[in-house]
Enzyme design. Structure first.
Site, short mmCIF file in Angstrom:
data_model
loop_
_atom_site.label_atom_id
_atom_site.label_comp_id
_atom_site.label_asym_id
_atom_site.label_seq_id
_atom_site.Cartn_x
_atom_site.Cartn_y
_atom_site.Cartn_z
N ASP A 153 16.33 26.87 -3.64
CA ASP A 153 15.52 25.70 -3.30
C ASP A 153 16.28 24.81 -2.31
O ASP A 153 17.51 24.81 -2.29
CB ASP A 153 15.27 24.83 -4.55
CG ASP A 153 14.41 25.53 -5.57
OD1 ASP A 153 13.70 26.48 -5.22
OD2 ASP A 153 14.48 25.11 -6.75
N1 URA Z 1 16.17 28.29 -9.97
C1 URA Z 1 15.75 27.13 -9.44
O1 URA Z 1 15.07 26.36 -10.10
N2 URA Z 1 16.07 26.85 -8.17
C2 URA Z 1 16.84 27.64 -7.41
O2 URA Z 1 17.13 27.32 -6.25
C3 URA Z 1 17.27 28.84 -7.96
C4 URA Z 1 16.92 29.15 -9.26
#
Ligand code: URA
Length: 235
Positions: free
Chosen positions: A102
């Site tokens: 993310d």
């Molecule tokens: N889980 C999440 O919530 N975000 C990420 O970036 C990776 C795994």
């Protein structure tokens, strides 16, 4: 090697799209049109052309690990004009990211020009573990950790089980290690959301046998042969 795998390895398109290109009669091997998807290529001897242009596998694959900082998107060009992880790396060859983190998540991500390697690392069939350290506001109870382990229910659907370990509390934030081997969207954030905990920082520290180690934020370095082989050896 199967023709569609060869073509995608050359960076032509995804394997699926390469099949369409073959069926359209656009591919020749040693001058002869091939439309049969089951055709094999000897990548050392055969001359493969698409629309009359010879193509070949890249003579060198590149495998990098990066410590992605928060505030960077995992995309070649962000439609919202945000900074991307590709602003952080210089390369003569076109690279793509293996899986995603993310925008607000930091930590380990691989970059490569080897489509087969990317398929392998992200394929659910191999269950490569991904380990995260979640820094959360306030402390967390053992009973809440047990719920995360069993698989929290989000929107009526049970999330996969996870290995969850308490790492400590400094009076403001608690740290929790979370290991998952599936990659649902925002999986870790959704797990903590479901038990009413706010993540201050989420960091990926390991993928399979490869650790983030002491790599500085925003930096990349080549993966070692052992690190690459950890994944290739699983096939
Ligand atoms: N889980 C999440 O919530 N975000 C990420 O970036 C990776 C795994």
């Amino acid at each position: 090697m199967r023709l569609n795998k060869f073509l995608s390895g050359c960076g032509l398109a995804s394997r699926r799209k390469c099949e369409d290109i073959i069926k359209a009669g656009r591919v020749t091997i040693n001058g002869k049109v091939v439309e049969n998807l089951a055709t094999d290529v000897d990548e050392k001897k055969d001359k493969v052309a698409v629309d009359g242009n010879l193509i070949a596998l890249p003579n060198q694959f590149v495998y990098l690990k990066m410590n992605k900082p928060k505030g960077y998107a995992c995309t070649a060009s962000d439609e919202r004009g945000r900074k991307t992880i590709f602003d952080l790396v210089q390369s003569d060859v076109r690279l793509f990211n293996v899986g995603r983190l993310d925008y607000e998540t930091e930590g380990l991500i691989f970059l490569t020009n080897d489509g087969e390697f990317a398929n392998l690392v992200t394929h659910p069939k191999y269950h490569f573990e991904k380990e995260y350290v979640a820094t959360i506001e306030g402390d967390i109870k053992e009973s809440e950790l047990a719920v995360l382990r069993k698989g929290v229910v989000v929107d009526g659907v049970r999330m996969p089980t996870a290995k969850v370990k308490y790492m400590g509390y400094d009076g403001t934030f608690a740290k929790v290690s979370v290991v998952i081997d599936e990659g649902q969207n925002h999986q870790v954030r959704r797990m903590f959301d479901a038990i009413g905990k706010t993540i201050k920082l989420l960091k990926r520290v390991r993928i399979g046998g490869v650790h983030l180690g002491g790599l500085y934020r925003g930096k990349t370095k080549p993966m070692t042969q052992d690190e690459i082989d950890f994944f290739k050896g699983a096939k």
